[in-house]
Design an enzyme around this catalytic site. Structure first.
Site, PDB file in Angstrom:
ATOM      1  N   GLU A 117      70.468  76.574  47.154  1.00 50.96           N
ATOM      2  CA  GLU A 117      70.892  75.358  46.476  1.00 50.96           C
ATOM      3  C   GLU A 117      70.222  75.131  45.125  1.00 50.96           C
ATOM      4  OE1 GLU A 117      73.307  73.231  47.524  1.00 50.96           O
ATOM      5  OE2 GLU A 117      73.690  74.682  49.123  1.00 50.96           O
ATOM      6  N   SER A 138      79.994  41.458 106.554  1.00 46.86           N
ATOM      7  CA  SER A 138      78.820  40.986 107.297  1.00 46.86           C
ATOM      8  C   SER A 138      77.526  41.047 106.501  1.00 46.86           C
ATOM      9  CB  SER A 138      78.666  41.805 108.585  1.00 46.86           C
ATOM     10  OG  SER A 138      79.746  41.536 109.463  1.00 46.86           O
TER      11      SER A 138
END
Length: 849
Positions: A86, A473
């Protein structure tokens, strides 16, 4: 000489013109230049990460994947690869590279592409402050912004910004994240070849990345390696070795260490509510939950194994699809075209993956086994033991005959699921029922494990928090608790006989029935709860009254607006989530306090600063003396340190107020209900009713006396539950169908006592309790045995089992029972069955009887 002077003069004027032009351009764009001072304190947009209590990554949320790194955390070869590709003169120029800029300008004038002129500093300027529009004015702004950046920051600081900011494809930003996404590695572990691939990505991350286009990535890697060789960053040998390396990249997500998606989503939603979606996803928060790795893994295994066991009891629904369907199944000579390798691969690739199910194709059927092929073309065998369960499924209540040979079950070309159990493959299928399990600490509400369904990838609906189902229950302990507050004791006799109630308003007769339809006549309250007697629950409900019952049940955290205002409530017609049920049961386990469940224990910002720390409600009367903390610490052991060192009392040296949970029932009431629920597991009495035992007796396999629990099955068995606890952990298990019109059905199964086959319906003990037992088997290894402590003002006296009265008998017709001081019976039965009166309202009954 004149010519030389003239040249110098021309160059001087050109330089002056250039400087003048540069100054003019700067003055022209200065007002539009961004301030670069923000680069001194960049806050990286990093995803939210969710961890378990012991630091295992459970999930991460956020669009951008980023792992910010300091420049000294980046490998030197990676930096060299980036610089060579770069900006190889990065450490020499002042933000703009005159050589590169001149080359680019000459190339433009000549109509040739001589390479870009952007330096790394200019790319930082563009990525942080500017757009990517291709205009001269944007380029000019980029140049001057780069000048400002160079004056503000050092070269290393600029390079670090670039390497953390740059987009590198597949939502990875910066090289730290890219190393994870493409190679599932830290940057320091990358090879030279892999570094070169990543260094080549900034040019076109979407089109030359090694996942989307391996060939272009390989070509770009060659360019990077060539630049590194030319700039003397690598040797010829390193160049050749990296150049010949294969492209090995694959897409990787975050490396999840603990698979707990339902728990992670609960924490995720809490962060969004707290900070908002944008901030939550980009703030880099680390969220530490209360989830225990050990218990979460146990919960997941328990739910999956139980769901698959339920599903397989009801029969085999057939293959996912068939690649070679046979029209005439009786024709053994039918010619079937062999399956091609690519056909098998494509078929398996189209099948969804749900752990632990593995898709495969049947490629040979023998008499008592089948050969299957996986997507990698490996071959395995399912033996008869792994498939003999597969009776044909007709409906939820009916299954076909037991298969005799393999072809009764599978045919060539069937696409199926298999599971692997102890090195043996087993034919499987995606369960059609759903399930959930949640476990929490009764001392502070810390959620220890959450499983909201069979697979999060199949359904993100969290049944722990979102599914309100009838509790059956499981409601009874709360009804019985209300009865104890209203002049009943565990020894009180209640008439267990059928109820026939005529409703003159509707003309309907209500006949609540026991399940099974067996009635015991007069029965003690404790045994009635242990055996889950429906009729007794209704009679207790009537005795207490609706006006008292609703507020009492609401005190356990149940919304009174969601509780039915009729006697069906006694049988569990209320719809609650598993988390609500577990929270209610925690009140019995902790001695009467209503805790609040929580899952987020602390939140750290991107810099590791603690910005939130939970201050849960503690179940204690004298919290200054509170010494037990049920939440597991990072070493996965119980923390018995004092509150002053481990609790919210000490928050970074600052004392904070103790958050006390409200007491909603007395410790005596909680203790008595716990004893009755312990009886549901351990109770059995052959002297009264031969063979009777509590509905939760299967939990005796845990061999722990310090546990209590309650089954639950709704009308028509649409929902099945088991909720239970030890002193330090509460767990609720639920199973049912997401489609409320379906029930759990019935199945034929082997009776282990006499080896006969029994056809029976699914119910809480059979369908939900196995998951609870499997989970608690692992959980109780973490929590040592700890008996439920008998509180003050509780006395124990010997009573007659049949009458509930005091007795002097010491045979099997008598037992010790607990009473709140002042409520024990005063009449007792002697050995000759005569009756006498004795004052039992003293503190020494246990010594007398």
């Amino acid at each position: 000489m004149k010519s030389f002077r003239k040249t110098i003069k021309v160059l001087f004027y050109m330089g002056c013109a250039g400087i003048f032009t540069l100054v003019a351009l700067y003055l022209y764009v200065r007002a539009d230049l961004p301030s670069v001072t923000s680069l001194k304190s960049v806050k990286w947009q990093t995803p939210m990460k969710i961890y378990s209590a012991d630091g295992k990554l459970m999930n991460q949320f956020g669009e951008k994947k980023r792992i910010p790194l300091a420049i000294d955390e980046m490998p030197k070869q990676l930096i060299n690869a980036v610089l060579a590709t770069e900006d190889d003169r990065f450490y020499l120029h002042f933000g703009v590279d005159p050589i590169g800029m001149s080359r680019a300008i000459i190339g433009q004038l000549m109509g040739q592409n001589k390479g870009g002129a952007s330096t790394i500093t200019m790319q930082v300027a563009r990525n942080f402050f500017l757009t990517r529009e291709q205009t001269y004015i944007r380029k000019i702004r980029e140049i001057f912004t780069a000048f400002h950046i160079e004056m503000l920051l050092s070269k290393d600081e600029i390079l670090a910004l670039y390497m953390n900011k740059i987009p590198l494809g597949h939502r990875s930003f910066g090289f730290g994240a890219a190393a994870q996404v493409y190679y599932n590695k830290d940057v320091k572990d990358l090879t030279l070849a892999q570094m070169a691939v990543l260094a080549g990505l900034p040019k076109a991350p979407s089109t030359i990345n090694p996942i989307s286009n391996p060939e272009r990535a390989k070509a770009r890697r060659a360019v990077v390696l060539q630049r590194m060789l030319v700039t003397n960053y690598i040797s010829q040998q390193e160049y050749q070795q990296a150049l010949s390396a294969p492209i090995t990249a694959q897409k990787h997500g975050a490396e999840i260490e603990l698979d707990a998606p339902y728990a992670a989503e609960m924490a995720h939603q809490e962060l969004i509510e707290r900070f908002g979606k944008e901030q939550a996803y980009t703030g880099g928060y680390k969220v530490y939950t209360t989830i225990s790795t050990t218990l979460q893994r146990a919960a997941k295994a328990a739910v999956i194994d139980n769901l698959m066991a339920y599903d397989q009891r009801h029969g085999y629904r057939g293959p996912i699809t068939q690649l070679r369907p046979i029209n005439n199944e009786d024709d053994d000579n039918a010619v079937v075209q062999p399956l091609a390798e690519q056909e098998i691969i494509d078929a398996i690739a189209s099948i969804p993956r749900y752990e632990p199910l593995i898709p495969a194709v049947v490629t040979q059927v023998n008499e008592n086994d089948v050969e299957i092929t996986f997507d990698d073309m490996s071959i395995a065998i399912i033996d008869w033991q792994g498939m003999s369960w597969a009776r044909e499924f007709f409906n939820d209540d009916k299954q076909g005959d037991e298969p005799q040979v393999a072809k009764d079950i599978l045919t060539y070309g069937d696409v199926i699921y298999v599971t692997k159990q102890q090195e043996r493959l087993r034919l499987s299928q995606l369960p059609s029922a759903s399930s959930a399990l949640v476990s929490l600490s009764p001392d502070n509400g810390a959620i220890q494990a959450v499983v909201g369904g069979f697979s999060y990838s199949q359904s993100q609906f969290n049944r722990v928090t979102q599914a309100k189902r009838q509790v059956g229950s499981n409601i009874k302990p709360f009804v019985y608790s209300a009865a104890l507050e209203n002049n009943f004791t565990l020894a009180t006799l209640v008439n267990d006989v059928p109820i026939n109630q005529w409703d003159q308003r509707t003309g309907v007769v209500w006949r609540p029935k026991n399940s099974p339809e067996q009635y015991s006549g007069e029965i003690r309250v404790k045994r009635a709860l242990a055996q889950s007697k429906n009729v007794v629950a209704v009679r207790l409900f009537r005795a207490v009254g609706l006006d008292k019952m609703i507020p009492h049940l609401a005190s356990f955290g149940f919304s009174p607006d969601e509780l039915p205002k009729d006697e069906s409530l006694a049988l569990g017609s209320a719809s609650l989530t598993p988390l609500e049920v577990a929270t209610g049961f925690a009140t019995f386990a902790n001695g009467g306090f209503l805790i609040e469940p929580y899952i987020v224990s602390r939140i750290e910002d991107a810099n590791g600063n603690i910005i939130f720390k939970a201050n849960p409600k503690l179940a204690c009367d004298e919290c200054s003396q509170y010494t037990q903390q049920a939440q597991l610490n990072t070493s996965e052991t119980i923390n018995l340190a004092t509150l002053a060192s481990e609790s919210p009392l000490n928050d970074g040296g600052q004392t904070v107020s103790i958050n006390k949970a409200p007491r909603v029932i007395s410790k005596q009431n909680a203790f008595l209900i716990t004893q009755a629920l312990n009886e549901a597991i351990w109770g059995a009495d052959w002297s009264i009713t031969p063979g009777w035992q509590g509905t939760g007796f299967r939990a005796r396999s845990l061999k722990r006396r310090d546990i209590a629990g309650k089954t639950g099955t709704t009308n028509e068995a649409k929902d099945a539950w088991f909720s239970g606890f030890s002193r330090r952990i509460v767990t609720t298990s639920w199973i049912g169908f997401d489609d409320p019109s379906r029930n759990l059905g019935s199945t034929t199964y082997n009776n282990n006592l006499d080896k006969t086959q029994i056809t029976g319906r699914e119910f809480g003990a059979k369908s939900a309790q196995p998951a609870w037992i499997a989970f608690m088997e692992e959980a109780l290894k973490v929590f040592p045995a700890e008996p439920f402590v008998q509180p003050e003002n509780i006395v124990s006296v010997r009573i007659d089992k049949a009458t509930g009265k005091l007795t002097t008998k010491t045979d099997r017709s008598s037992t010790f029972e607990y009473f709140i001081l002042g409520t024990a019976p005063s009449e007792y039965v002697t050995k000759d069955n005569s009756h006498e009166i004795f004052d039992t309202n003293q503190n020494n009954e246990s010594e007398i009887f």
